[in-house]
Scaffold this motif. Structure first.
Motif, mmCIF file in Angstrom:
data_model
loop_
_atom_site.group_PDB
_atom_site.id
_atom_site.type_symbol
_atom_site.label_atom_id
_atom_site.label_comp_id
_atom_site.label_asym_id
_atom_site.label_seq_id
_atom_site.Cartn_x
_atom_site.Cartn_y
_atom_site.Cartn_z
ATOM 1 N N LEU A 150 0.846 -1.193 0.000
ATOM 2 C CA LEU A 150 0.000 0.000 0.000
ATOM 3 C C LEU A 150 0.879 1.239 0.000
ATOM 4 C CD1 LEU A 150 -2.721 1.520 0.351
ATOM 5 C CD2 LEU A 150 -2.456 1.189 2.833
ATOM 6 N N LYS A 151 0.635 2.120 -0.957
ATOM 7 C CA LYS A 151 1.391 3.365 -1.048
ATOM 8 C C LYS A 151 0.419 4.537 -0.882
ATOM 9 C CE LYS A 151 4.762 5.833 -3.924
ATOM 10 N NZ LYS A 151 5.615 5.765 -5.153
ATOM 11 N N MET A 152 0.794 5.501 -0.022
ATOM 12 C CA MET A 152 -0.038 6.674 0.241
ATOM 13 C C MET A 152 0.865 7.899 0.246
ATOM 14 S SD MET A 152 -2.235 5.004 3.400
ATOM 15 C CE MET A 152 -3.789 5.793 3.023
ATOM 16 N N SER A 153 0.481 8.940 -0.482
ATOM 17 C CA SER A 153 1.368 10.093 -0.603
ATOM 18 C C SER A 153 0.599 11.417 -0.540
ATOM 19 C CB SER A 153 2.149 10.012 -1.921
ATOM 20 O OG SER A 153 1.271 9.952 -3.030
ATOM 21 N N TYR A 154 1.282 12.403 0.013
ATOM 22 C CA TYR A 154 0.768 13.774 0.074
ATOM 23 C C TYR A 154 1.734 14.675 -0.686
ATOM 24 C CZ TYR A 154 0.655 18.548 1.816
ATOM 25 O OH TYR A 154 0.663 19.925 1.890
ATOM 26 N N HIS A 155 1.172 15.646 -1.438
ATOM 27 C CA HIS A 155 1.981 16.609 -2.181
ATOM 28 C C HIS A 155 1.327 17.978 -2.055
ATOM 29 C CE1 HIS A 155 2.945 18.875 -5.963
ATOM 30 N NE2 HIS A 155 4.172 18.460 -5.648
ATOM 31 N N GLY A 156 2.110 18.999 -1.701
ATOM 32 C CA GLY A 156 1.545 20.331 -1.564
ATOM 33 C C GLY A 156 2.612 21.388 -1.355
ATOM 34 N N ALA A 157 2.152 22.597 -1.087
ATOM 35 C CA ALA A 157 3.079 23.718 -0.882
ATOM 36 C C ALA A 157 3.622 23.750 0.539
ATOM 37 C CB ALA A 157 2.374 25.040 -1.199
ATOM 38 N N GLU A 196 -7.127 2.978 11.395
ATOM 39 C CA GLU A 196 -5.809 3.602 11.396
ATOM 40 C C GLU A 196 -4.840 2.788 10.548
ATOM 41 O OE1 GLU A 196 -2.266 5.003 14.511
ATOM 42 O OE2 GLU A 196 -4.061 3.969 15.244
ATOM 43 N N VAL A 197 -4.055 3.489 9.753
ATOM 44 C CA VAL A 197 -2.990 2.861 8.981
ATOM 45 C C VAL A 197 -1.720 2.928 9.829
ATOM 46 C CG1 VAL A 197 -1.594 2.957 6.882
ATOM 47 C CG2 VAL A 197 -4.040 3.527 6.792
ATOM 48 N N VAL A 198 -1.222 1.769 10.207
ATOM 49 C CA VAL A 198 -0.078 1.702 11.115
ATOM 50 C C VAL A 198 1.221 1.594 10.314
ATOM 51 C CG1 VAL A 198 0.996 0.413 12.992
ATOM 52 C CG2 VAL A 198 -1.507 0.575 12.860
ATOM 53 N N PHE A 199 2.177 2.438 10.651
ATOM 54 C CA PHE A 199 3.477 2.385 9.979
ATOM 55 C C PHE A 199 4.572 2.828 10.943
ATOM 56 C CE2 PHE A 199 1.519 6.474 9.184
ATOM 57 C CZ PHE A 199 2.528 7.401 9.367
ATOM 58 N N MET A 200 5.785 2.365 10.688
ATOM 59 C CA MET A 200 6.927 2.727 11.503
ATOM 60 C C MET A 200 7.502 4.052 11.014
ATOM 61 S SD MET A 200 6.978 0.169 13.551
ATOM 62 C CE MET A 200 8.578 0.328 14.363
ATOM 63 N N ARG A 201 8.239 4.720 11.883
ATOM 64 C CA ARG A 201 8.829 6.010 11.523
ATOM 65 C C ARG A 201 9.749 5.886 10.317
ATOM 66 N NH1 ARG A 201 11.600 9.389 16.262
ATOM 67 N NH2 ARG A 201 9.416 9.293 16.936
ATOM 68 N N ASN A 202 10.501 4.773 10.255
ATOM 69 C CA ASN A 202 11.436 4.621 9.138
ATOM 70 C C ASN A 202 10.757 4.193 7.836
ATOM 71 O OD1 ASN A 202 10.823 1.966 9.677
ATOM 72 N ND2 ASN A 202 12.911 1.347 10.203
ATOM 73 N N ASN A 223 2.147 11.847 10.907
ATOM 74 C CA ASN A 223 2.595 10.631 11.588
ATOM 75 C C ASN A 223 1.430 9.690 11.868
ATOM 76 O OD1 ASN A 223 1.282 11.883 13.745
ATOM 77 N ND2 ASN A 223 3.209 12.706 14.581
ATOM 78 N N ASN A 224 0.288 10.037 11.277
ATOM 79 C CA ASN A 224 -0.904 9.214 11.457
ATOM 80 C C ASN A 224 -1.747 9.308 10.182
ATOM 81 O OD1 ASN A 224 -4.037 9.244 12.406
ATOM 82 N ND2 ASN A 224 -2.855 7.806 13.627
ATOM 83 N N VAL A 225 -2.331 8.175 9.784
ATOM 84 C CA VAL A 225 -3.223 8.151 8.634
ATOM 85 C C VAL A 225 -4.483 7.381 9.011
ATOM 86 C CG1 VAL A 225 -3.542 7.465 6.232
ATOM 87 C CG2 VAL A 225 -1.289 8.212 7.007
ATOM 88 N N LEU A 226 -5.640 7.954 8.696
ATOM 89 C CA LEU A 226 -6.915 7.294 8.954
ATOM 90 C C LEU A 226 -7.656 7.066 7.641
ATOM 91 C CD1 LEU A 226 -8.476 9.045 12.091
ATOM 92 C CD2 LEU A 226 -7.564 6.725 11.948
ATOM 93 N N LEU A 227 -8.217 5.862 7.497
ATOM 94 C CA LEU A 227 -9.129 5.568 6.402
ATOM 95 C C LEU A 227 -10.536 5.695 6.951
ATOM 96 C CD1 LEU A 227 -7.387 2.346 5.018
ATOM 97 C CD2 LEU A 227 -7.168 4.682 4.146
ATOM 98 N N SER A 228 -11.361 6.531 6.354
ATOM 99 C CA SER A 228 -12.700 6.788 6.860
ATOM 100 C C SER A 228 -13.745 6.424 5.814
ATOM 101 C CB SER A 228 -12.849 8.269 7.241
ATOM 102 O OG SER A 228 -14.126 8.523 7.784
ATOM 103 N N VAL A 250 -9.316 9.841 3.154
ATOM 104 C CA VAL A 250 -8.054 9.524 3.810
ATOM 105 C C VAL A 250 -7.564 10.784 4.508
ATOM 106 C CG1 VAL A 250 -5.685 8.741 3.514
ATOM 107 C CG2 VAL A 250 -7.493 7.838 2.018
ATOM 108 N N ARG A 251 -7.295 10.688 5.798
ATOM 109 C CA ARG A 251 -6.816 11.845 6.563
ATOM 110 C C ARG A 251 -5.365 11.630 6.990
ATOM 111 N NH1 ARG A 251 -10.473 14.775 10.887
ATOM 112 N NH2 ARG A 251 -11.159 15.630 8.871
ATOM 113 N N PHE A 252 -4.497 12.508 6.515
ATOM 114 C CA PHE A 252 -3.111 12.549 6.956
ATOM 115 C C PHE A 252 -3.033 13.582 8.073
ATOM 116 C CE2 PHE A 252 -3.093 11.442 2.469
ATOM 117 C CZ PHE A 252 -2.169 10.410 2.374
ATOM 118 N N SER A 253 -2.498 13.204 9.217
ATOM 119 C CA SER A 253 -2.425 14.171 10.312
ATOM 120 C C SER A 253 -1.105 14.055 11.063
ATOM 121 C CB SER A 253 -3.594 13.994 11.291
ATOM 122 O OG SER A 253 -3.617 12.692 11.830
ATOM 123 N N GLY A 254 -0.646 15.189 11.556
ATOM 124 C CA GLY A 254 0.597 15.287 12.324
ATOM 125 C C GLY A 254 0.623 16.662 12.937
ATOM 126 N N LYS A 255 1.629 17.453 12.600
ATOM 127 C CA LYS A 255 1.631 18.841 13.050
ATOM 128 C C LYS A 255 0.467 19.589 12.421
ATOM 129 C CE LYS A 255 4.618 22.891 13.576
ATOM 130 N NZ LYS A 255 5.975 23.459 13.335
#
Length: 260
Positions: free
Chosen positions: A147-154, A172-178, A160-165, A215-220
């Motif tokens: 599974l590949k998920m990407s964000y692109h913007g200015a 929650e999509v679980v992934f390691m920091r690396n 550090n968290n992704v939710l499928l709604s 799909v919600r990408f969230s962190g800062k």
């Protein structure tokens, strides 16, 4: 004669019900009665359709049990030959359909790793894009889903968290920091993950089939991405091929022609 057919029809109906509930014969006599009912077509009277049509509508397990009862008691019967011809035709069509699904994908073979990669045919998932996609890996007879998920913007979101709604359900999509990577160029930034996808197969399949999902990408900061029709069609395409590959391998089919 009518009474005999009525009795046999009742027996067939009883056996159909008992097998649907219990999934086995109570004894050899019951199995013999079933074989007799298949041969004289009293199944047709019990179910209002020819035995061959009725059998074809059953689950593969029950269909196999009923076919085996004919083989045991009437190994040279035309009914058994017909059951086998139907079964073989269905199997051939099924295999053909799975191969067709797999061949829809873009295929790349890694000579060094001896691994075949399958990607959707709808779009190329670049790291610097807003997309969600599956792809498949195949090595020897091992097949896996990515599974590949990407964000692109200015602006960075530092997710550090992704939710499928979907339809009130969040996963929650679980992934390691690396497993997360980032890059930037020309005033734009992109962040992406590329992880094992099996845990998210079912929910993304439902989202794609219903043509809705977020799909919600969230962190800062956060960013919501609504799956596009192209993404959802691609998800269905890859999952159909993924399941097809697994089924062909389980069936012992030679898939060398699908590797390159």
């Amino acid at each position: 004669m009518k009474k005999k057919h009525w009795i046999l029809g009742g027996i067939a109906a009883y056996l159909a019900i008992s097998m649907a509930v219990g999934g086995f014969y109570a004894n050899e006599e019951e199995e013999k009665l079933l074989a007799d009912s298949l041969r004289n077509d009293s199944i047709a009277q019990a179910n209002k359709k020819p035995a061959s049509v009725y059998l074809d509508s059953l689950s593969s397990t029950k269909k196999r049990m009923w076919r085996d009862s004919l083989e045991r008691f009437y190994p040279n019967s035309p009914e058994l030959a017909k059951a086998d011809s139907i079964d073989n035709a269905n199997k051939a069509d099924y295999i053909k359909e799975q191969r067709k699904n797999i061949k829809k994908l873009k295929c790349e073979y890694d000579e060094v790793e001896k691994t075949t990669w399958y990607y959707n045919s709808k779009f190329t998932h670049y790291n610097n894009s807003n997309h969600v996609s599956f792809y498949i890996g195949l090595k020897e007879n091992n097949v896996w889903l990515r599974l590949k998920m990407s964000y692109h913007g200015a602006d960075w979101i530092f997710f550090n968290n992704v939710l499928l709604s979907y339809s009130g359900e969040n996963k929650e999509v679980v992934f390691m920091r690396n497993e997360k990577e980032t890059d930037n160029s020309g005033g734009y930034v992109w962040e992406w993950i590329d992880i094992s996808g099996d845990k998210y197969e079912n929910i993304l399949k439902r989202m794609a089939e219903k043509q809705e999902g977020l799909v919600r990408f969230s962190g800062k900061y956060s960013h919501d991405h609504k799956l596009t029709k192209t993404e959802m069609d691609a998800i269905i395409e890859v999952l159909d091929a993924y399941r097809g590959l697994k089924r062909l391998i389980e069936a012992g089919e030679n898939i060398d022609d699908l590797r390159k």
